[in-house]
Design a protein around this motif. Structure first.
Motif, PDB file in Angstrom:
ATOM      1  N   LEU A   1     -30.800  19.485   5.901  1.00 59.12           N
ATOM      2  CA  LEU A   1     -31.012  20.783   6.545  1.00 59.12           C
ATOM      3  C   LEU A   1     -30.190  20.902   7.824  1.00 59.12           C
ATOM      4  O   LEU A   1     -29.664  21.982   8.141  1.00 59.12           O
ATOM      5  N   PHE A   2     -30.060  19.800   8.567  1.00 63.18           N
ATOM      6  CA  PHE A   2     -29.205  19.817   9.752  1.00 63.18           C
ATOM      7  C   PHE A   2     -27.767  20.178   9.365  1.00 63.18           C
ATOM      8  O   PHE A   2     -27.111  20.978  10.033  1.00 63.18           O
ATOM      9  N   GLU A   3     -27.275  19.577   8.270  1.00 64.65           N
ATOM     10  CA  GLU A   3     -25.895  19.854   7.868  1.00 64.65           C
ATOM     11  C   GLU A   3     -25.729  21.318   7.469  1.00 64.65           C
ATOM     12  O   GLU A   3     -24.734  21.955   7.836  1.00 64.65           O
ATOM     13  N   LEU A   4     -26.676  21.859   6.725  1.00 66.69           N
ATOM     14  CA  LEU A   4     -26.573  23.263   6.341  1.00 66.69           C
ATOM     15  C   LEU A   4     -26.619  24.179   7.567  1.00 66.69           C
ATOM     16  O   LEU A   4     -25.877  25.165   7.653  1.00 66.69           O
ATOM     17  N   LEU A   5     -27.478  23.867   8.518  1.00 65.63           N
ATOM     18  CA  LEU A   5     -27.573  24.681   9.722  1.00 65.63           C
ATOM     19  C   LEU A   5     -26.274  24.643  10.530  1.00 65.63           C
ATOM     20  O   LEU A   5     -25.849  25.648  11.100  1.00 65.63           O
ATOM     21  N   LEU A   6     -25.635  23.478  10.575  1.00 59.92           N
ATOM     22  CA  LEU A   6     -24.399  23.347  11.341  1.00 59.92           C
ATOM     23  C   LEU A   6     -23.196  23.933  10.608  1.00 59.92           C
ATOM     24  O   LEU A   6     -22.263  24.448  11.237  1.00 59.92           O
ATOM     25  N   ALA A   7     -23.200  23.865   9.272  1.00 61.53           N
ATOM     26  CA  ALA A   7     -22.024  24.280   8.502  1.00 61.53           C
ATOM     27  C   ALA A   7     -22.069  25.734   8.056  1.00 61.53           C
ATOM     28  O   ALA A   7     -21.022  26.368   7.912  1.00 61.53           O
ATOM     29  N   TRP A   8     -23.271  26.259   7.821  1.00 56.86           N
ATOM     30  CA  TRP A   8     -23.392  27.612   7.256  1.00 56.86           C
ATOM     31  C   TRP A   8     -23.622  28.605   8.393  1.00 56.86           C
ATOM     32  O   TRP A   8     -24.585  28.459   9.156  1.00 56.86           O
TER      33      TRP A   8
ATOM     34  N   ASP B 163     -39.859  24.281   6.792  1.00 53.28           N
ATOM     35  CA  ASP B 163     -38.981  23.121   6.960  1.00 53.28           C
ATOM     36  C   ASP B 163     -37.661  23.520   7.613  1.00 53.28           C
ATOM     37  O   ASP B 163     -37.139  22.819   8.489  1.00 53.28           O
ATOM     38  N   MET B 164     -37.090  24.654   7.191  1.00 48.60           N
ATOM     39  CA  MET B 164     -35.827  25.093   7.773  1.00 48.60           C
ATOM     40  C   MET B 164     -36.021  25.468   9.240  1.00 48.60           C
ATOM     41  O   MET B 164     -35.191  25.145  10.099  1.00 48.60           O
ATOM     42  N   ALA B 165     -37.111  26.154   9.546  1.00 51.24           N
ATOM     43  CA  ALA B 165     -37.387  26.511  10.938  1.00 51.24           C
ATOM     44  C   ALA B 165     -37.599  25.263  11.788  1.00 51.24           C
ATOM     45  O   ALA B 165     -37.128  25.189  12.933  1.00 51.24           O
ATOM     46  N   GLY B 166     -38.285  24.261  11.228  1.00 55.01           N
ATOM     47  CA  GLY B 166     -38.499  23.014  11.959  1.00 55.01           C
ATOM     48  C   GLY B 166     -37.190  22.293  12.241  1.00 55.01           C
ATOM     49  O   GLY B 166     -36.991  21.751  13.334  1.00 55.01           O
ATOM     50  N   ALA B 167     -36.287  22.278  11.269  1.00 59.41           N
ATOM     51  CA  ALA B 167     -34.985  21.645  11.467  1.00 59.41           C
ATOM     52  C   ALA B 167     -34.183  22.386  12.528  1.00 59.41           C
ATOM     53  O   ALA B 167     -33.504  21.774  13.362  1.00 59.41           O
ATOM     54  N   CYS B 168     -34.264  23.706  12.522  1.00 54.36           N
ATOM     55  CA  CYS B 168     -33.549  24.500  13.521  1.00 54.36           C
ATOM     56  C   CYS B 168     -34.100  24.224  14.913  1.00 54.36           C
ATOM     57  O   CYS B 168     -33.331  24.059  15.878  1.00 54.36           O
TER      58      CYS B 168
ATOM     59  N   ASP C  85     -34.235  16.099   6.190  1.00 49.46           N
ATOM     60  CA  ASP C  85     -33.917  16.610   7.519  1.00 49.46           C
ATOM     61  C   ASP C  85     -32.412  16.593   7.761  1.00 49.46           C
ATOM     62  O   ASP C  85     -31.844  17.552   8.304  1.00 49.46           O
ATOM     63  N   ALA C  86     -31.745  15.505   7.353  1.00 45.51           N
ATOM     64  CA  ALA C  86     -30.295  15.424   7.525  1.00 45.51           C
ATOM     65  C   ALA C  86     -29.592  16.518   6.725  1.00 45.51           C
ATOM     66  O   ALA C  86     -28.620  17.123   7.194  1.00 45.51           O
TER      67      ALA C  86
END
Length: 351
Positions: free
Chosen positions: A210-217, A147-152, A207-208
């Motif tokens: 995971l998007f936030e974590l990818l953008l913030a972390w 799921d994390m890879a898909g969001a990325c 999905d939202a």
């Protein structure tokens, strides 16, 4: 002997609306309360993957675990009630983001210290040991690696060119910690609607999040998000056609015709923007959908064969090999893990 928390550790540091929502909202339910180390280890294995526990004082364990499943995510609150050492001896297939609400945690490898208000993340392939003070309280968010890879990939607009890695620690008060608390609070506060369509709501919120974590972390793709690769119209049409008709297993010629380009131009577009051929992209998308359905399966009548057939996999031997190659486990293991989790939850909910 495990370290003891420093006397200066606050009782309830950084109490905010996000933390209170994540802890007090009724979506979080009691999963386990036990003083038995073997039972605690078995429960934690079921939730987070391979676990080895060692308590600081015999007979002092007072594990309290609350949690909630949310579109394949798991929100959890963990307290051990005694100095404890935890080890993840094998790869476990998911990311675990943790917010330390109270107490102290040390990484066994280098004795790096996490204090109240800090946050960290454990990678799917990370073999790690942690030492925890007796007053420790953790808020966790478990995310499947796929799921994390898909969001990325969705944020980038292309396939991953190198492994995804997050900074393993973020300090109290920073933007990554605030993002994690927002995610936990929002997901915990979302009601569990009884409608079948609620699955779509939860998937979109996942999905939202995971998007936030990818953008913030901070992570290995942070710079790439500043200039994501824009899909050409023809490649976007081809991708959308695959998503809409994946169960029919369209041919490359069908996909190219829908995109309005030749087969060779189609292949060049997919190699450039997704890093795989159209055939490979279609196969991966179908495998991902099978995995989603296996993990969401309800009732004992669900079979791997039936779900595989829904997505056009008729040769079960080759399907199982491709599935294992992509996810590191067999389809039946995915389905059985779902059944085991439901049984554990029912047992925990039984008075």
């Amino acid at each position: 002997m495990l370290p003891i928390a420093a006397a200066v550790s606050a009782k309830r540091p950084l109490q905010g609306a996000e933390v209170d929502a994540a802890l007090s909202n009724s979506r979080l339910v009691s999963v386990c309360e036990t003083t038995n180390p073997d039972e605690a280890q078995a429960i934690l294995c079921g939730v987070y993957g391979p676990h080895a526990l060692r308590v600081g004082h015999e007979g002092s364990l007072a594990l309290k675990l609350r949690g909630a499943e949310f579109a394949r995510l798991h929100l959890g609150e963990v307290r051990y009630g005694t100095p404890t050492r935890m080890a993840m001896p094998r790869a476990h297939g998911h990311w675990v983001f943790s917010y330390l609400r109270q107490g102290e945690v040390w990484r066994s490898a280098d004795q790096a210290r996490y204090g109240a208000g800090d946050a960290g993340v454990m990678a799917p392939d990370e073999v790690q040991g942690l030492e925890m003070s007796g007053d420790m309280e953790l808020l966790n968010l478990r995310v499947a690696d796929a799921d994390m890879a898909g969001a990325c990939r969705a944020l980038l607009g292309s396939d991953l060119a190198h492994p995804l890695r997050f900074a393993d620690r973020c300090g109290a008060g920073g933007a990554p910690v605030a993002a994690l608390l927002r995610v936990l609070g929002h997901l915990a506060a979302t009601p569990a609607y009884p409608h079948v369509a609620a699955q779509r709501l939860e998937a979109s919120l996942r999905d939202a999040a995971l998007f936030e974590l990818l953008l913030a972390w901070p992570n290995s793709y942070t710079r790439g998000f500043d200039s994501p690769a824009a899909l050409p119209p023809s490649t976007k049409r081809a991708r959308d056609y695959i998503h809409a008709h994946a169960a029919d297993v369209p041919s490359v010629a069908d996909i190219a015709a829908a995109a309005g380009v030749g087969v060779r131009a189609l292949a060049r577009g997919f190699e450039r923007h997704f890093g795989v051929s159209p055939q490979r992209y279609l196969q991966q998308y179908r495998l991902d959908r099978v995995r989603e359905e296996l993990r969401a399966a309800v009732g004992s009548g669900t079979t791997v064969t039936a779900i595989a057939a829904q997505w056009g996999f008729w040769q079960l031997g080759s399907f199982a090999a491709r599935y294992r190659e992509r996810f590191g486990e067999s389809p039946s293991q995915t389905l059985n893990r779902r059944g085991s989790s439901e049984s554990a939850q029912r047992a925990a909910d039984t008075p």
